[in-house]
Design a protein around this motif. Structure first.
Motif, PDB file in Angstrom:
ATOM      1  N   ILE A  62       0.858  -1.179   0.000  1.00  0.00           N
ATOM      2  CA  ILE A  62       0.000   0.000   0.000  1.00  0.00           C
ATOM      3  C   ILE A  62       0.899   1.235   0.000  1.00  0.00           C
ATOM      4  CG2 ILE A  62      -1.870   1.205   1.185  1.00  0.00           C
ATOM      5  CD1 ILE A  62      -2.545  -1.487   2.530  1.00  0.00           C
ATOM      6  N   VAL A  63       0.701   2.107  -0.980  1.00  0.00           N
ATOM      7  CA  VAL A  63       1.648   3.206  -1.155  1.00  0.00           C
ATOM      8  C   VAL A  63       0.952   4.535  -1.440  1.00  0.00           C
ATOM      9  CG1 VAL A  63       1.918   2.737  -3.624  1.00  0.00           C
ATOM     10  CG2 VAL A  63       3.742   3.921  -2.395  1.00  0.00           C
ATOM     11  N   THR A  64       1.538   5.598  -0.914  1.00  0.00           N
ATOM     12  CA  THR A  64       1.172   6.966  -1.265  1.00  0.00           C
ATOM     13  C   THR A  64       2.410   7.614  -1.868  1.00  0.00           C
ATOM     14  OG1 THR A  64      -0.479   7.185   0.489  1.00  0.00           O
ATOM     15  CG2 THR A  64       0.444   9.218  -0.403  1.00  0.00           C
ATOM     16  N   LEU A  65       2.280   8.113  -3.089  1.00  0.00           N
ATOM     17  CA  LEU A  65       3.434   8.704  -3.771  1.00  0.00           C
ATOM     18  C   LEU A  65       2.985   9.795  -4.722  1.00  0.00           C
ATOM     19  CD1 LEU A  65       3.452   7.540  -6.915  1.00  0.00           C
ATOM     20  CD2 LEU A  65       4.320   5.496  -5.802  1.00  0.00           C
TER      21      LEU A  65
ATOM     22  N   VAL B 118       5.567  -8.203 -10.641  1.00  0.00           N
ATOM     23  CA  VAL B 118       5.345  -6.838 -11.119  1.00  0.00           C
ATOM     24  C   VAL B 118       3.974  -6.368 -10.646  1.00  0.00           C
ATOM     25  CG1 VAL B 118       5.124  -5.341 -13.132  1.00  0.00           C
ATOM     26  CG2 VAL B 118       6.819  -7.188 -13.129  1.00  0.00           C
ATOM     27  N   LEU B 119       3.961  -5.369  -9.779  1.00  0.00           N
ATOM     28  CA  LEU B 119       2.710  -4.846  -9.238  1.00  0.00           C
ATOM     29  C   LEU B 119       2.082  -3.813 -10.154  1.00  0.00           C
ATOM     30  CD1 LEU B 119       3.753  -4.352  -5.494  1.00  0.00           C
ATOM     31  CD2 LEU B 119       2.621  -6.331  -6.533  1.00  0.00           C
ATOM     32  N   LEU B 120       2.911  -3.032 -10.814  1.00  0.00           N
ATOM     33  CA  LEU B 120       2.425  -1.975 -11.690  1.00  0.00           C
ATOM     34  C   LEU B 120       3.345  -1.863 -12.892  1.00  0.00           C
ATOM     35  CD1 LEU B 120       0.465   0.469 -12.115  1.00  0.00           C
ATOM     36  CD2 LEU B 120       2.165   1.877 -10.941  1.00  0.00           C
ATOM     37  N   ALA B 121       2.770  -1.968 -14.083  1.00  0.00           N
ATOM     38  CA  ALA B 121       3.546  -1.825 -15.318  1.00  0.00           C
ATOM     39  C   ALA B 121       3.309  -0.437 -15.903  1.00  0.00           C
ATOM     40  CB  ALA B 121       3.144  -2.903 -16.321  1.00  0.00           C
TER      41      ALA B 121
ATOM     42  N   LYS C  21      -2.699   7.541  -3.805  1.00  0.00           N
ATOM     43  CA  LYS C  21      -2.986   7.829  -2.410  1.00  0.00           C
ATOM     44  C   LYS C  21      -3.532   6.582  -1.734  1.00  0.00           C
ATOM     45  CE  LYS C  21      -5.279  11.198   0.584  1.00  0.00           C
ATOM     46  NZ  LYS C  21      -6.114  12.430   0.614  1.00  0.00           N
ATOM     47  N   ASN C  22      -2.720   6.007  -0.843  1.00  0.00           N
ATOM     48  CA  ASN C  22      -3.106   4.785  -0.121  1.00  0.00           C
ATOM     49  C   ASN C  22      -3.598   3.712  -1.083  1.00  0.00           C
ATOM     50  OD1 ASN C  22      -2.537   5.889   2.449  1.00  0.00           O
ATOM     51  ND2 ASN C  22      -4.541   6.891   2.489  1.00  0.00           N
ATOM     52  N   TRP C  23      -2.903   3.573  -2.212  1.00  0.00           N
ATOM     53  CA  TRP C  23      -3.315   2.597  -3.230  1.00  0.00           C
ATOM     54  C   TRP C  23      -2.750   1.219  -2.875  1.00  0.00           C
ATOM     55  CZ3 TRP C  23      -6.740   3.297  -7.112  1.00  0.00           C
ATOM     56  CH2 TRP C  23      -6.892   2.241  -8.003  1.00  0.00           C
TER      57      TRP C  23
ATOM     58  N   SER D 104       3.317   0.647   3.148  1.00  0.00           N
ATOM     59  CA  SER D 104       3.208  -0.450   4.114  1.00  0.00           C
ATOM     60  C   SER D 104       3.093  -1.771   3.369  1.00  0.00           C
ATOM     61  CB  SER D 104       1.996  -0.257   5.039  1.00  0.00           C
ATOM     62  OG  SER D 104       0.796  -0.231   4.298  1.00  0.00           O
ATOM     63  N   PHE D 105       3.585  -2.818   3.983  1.00  0.00           N
ATOM     64  CA  PHE D 105       3.436  -4.182   3.499  1.00  0.00           C
ATOM     65  C   PHE D 105       2.395  -4.877   4.373  1.00  0.00           C
ATOM     66  CE2 PHE D 105       7.689  -2.894   2.431  1.00  0.00           C
ATOM     67  CZ  PHE D 105       8.001  -3.522   1.225  1.00  0.00           C
TER      68      PHE D 105
END
Length: 361
Positions: free
Chosen positions: A182-185, A206-209, A221-223, A353-354
């Motif tokens: 889960i990431v905010t960037l 690969v989580l995001l290409a 945002k908190n994706w 977060s993991f």
């Protein structure tokens, strides 16, 4: 990205990926539909019931795949009503069959489970699932472990990458099921961003290409990104997440010279037809199985349909950080405006977060 969802994809009658298919690390499995591997191939009909006591001659896409899979799951639950939602997912992993074996995306994780970002753990086998369900022992209690951090210096260089390393040591899980990142960037062009995660056992997912049509200057945002490709592995050890800015990578939309996956269809066709004539091509072409090449003057057009279709556009990720939503604490650390073309920094990570889900056995 919900652990409670069983994600189902569609494959053609030859067991190949469909032209609208997407590569996704959270896909559980696939089922047969009438859709072709490429747009230039003919559509095979699936007849089913429709509204107002009518029949539908064309039942296609994941709109067909999901209910077909649900029907299989109903048979499985009829065989063993005591199964939980997690048992059902374990049964899929255990019984799914490899499909489109010529596709180069097949890999095996450290727990011995084969997976492919196009097909999940493979195509659903109704007979195998029902048979296994009769004598299935319910999986043990679900456990959860979390690693959370506020990023202090995780800038994403333009045309380069940043690595995030975290050590998981205090966790009772010994066999993973679901893993979420889960990431905010923030990023100046989200379509240029790719994210990959590597487990302590060395399996990469690969989580995001990159998405050539995603021109959004918003971030995430908190994706929550989720992968099933690490299923069964031990989570203890060092985890690595790599966030890469691919803005300097030329030609995002790759031209495919050879479609390796289509070899499976060609093999099946050559067995069915004495002259190896591919009648499902709109342009008449003959495949020479001895020479391993197309004959005559015409070569079928190979299209990267996964680029042209699917959730590659900027309207996909709705939960985002708009450009004017400033994080003062992070902004003060970065002497560049990431939204300018010549900035050496393409973005930065605010927090992450993991989340690990699994069992103790």
């Amino acid at each position: 990205s919900s652990i409670y969802t069983i994600s189902i994809g569609a494959i053609s009658v030859y067991g190949l990926s469909t032209f609208f298919g997407e590569m996704c690390p959270s896909t559980n499995a696939v089922v047969f539909t009438g859709d072709p591997h490429r747009k230039i191939f003919k559509v095979n009909s699936i007849v089913t019931t429709n509204l107002h006591h009518r029949c539908a001659k064309y039942f296609r896409g994941t709109s067909a795949a999901a209910p077909l899979a649900a029907g299989v799951f109903a048979l499985v639950l009829e065989a063993n009503p005591n199964l939980t939602w997690r048992d059902l997912q374990h049964l899929i992993v255990k019984t799914a069959k490899n499909t489109s074996i010529c596709d180069p995306g097949w890999r095996r994780n450290a727990a011995g489970n084969d997976f492919n970002p196009k097909f999940g753990f493979g195509r659903i086998d109704a007979d195998a699932m029902v048979t296994a369900a009769f004598n299935w022992t319910n999986v043990s209690q679900q456990l959860k472990c979390i690693l959370s951090r506020s990023s202090e210096d995780s800038m994403i260089p333009s045309g380069d990458r940043v690595n995030i390393k975290e050590i998981l040591s205090d966790c009772a899980i010994t066999k993973l099921e679901h893993v979420q990142f889960i990431v905010t960037l923030k990023h100046r062009r989200r379509g240029d961003l790719s994210i990959a995660i590597k487990s302590p056992q060395g399996t990469e997912s690969v989580l995001l290409a990159i998405r050539p049509k995603d021109n959004s200057f918003s971030g995430l945002k908190n994706w929550a990104f989720m992968t099933l490709q690490l299923w069964g592995e031990n989570p203890l050890g060092t985890w690595l997440v790599t966030c890469t800015d691919n803005s300097k990578t030329k030609n995002h939309k790759k031209k495919m010279e050879h479609d390796m996956e289509d070899l499976q269809r060609q093999i099946i066709q050559s067995r069915k037809q004495t002259l190896n004539t591919m009648d499902d091509l709109q342009s008449k072409v003959v495949y020479d199985s001895v020479k391993g090449e197309f004959t005559k003057d015409k070569i079928p057009v190979i299209m990267d349909d996964e680029i042209d279709c699917g959730r590659t556009r900027e309207e996909y990720m709705k939960t985002e950080i708009i450009k004017d939503e400033h994080d003062v604490s992070q902004r003060n650390k970065i002497p560049f405006d990431i939204y300018t073309k010549d900035s050496p920094i393409a973005g930065y990570i605010v927090k992450y977060s993991f989340v690990f889900w699994g069992t103790k056995e």
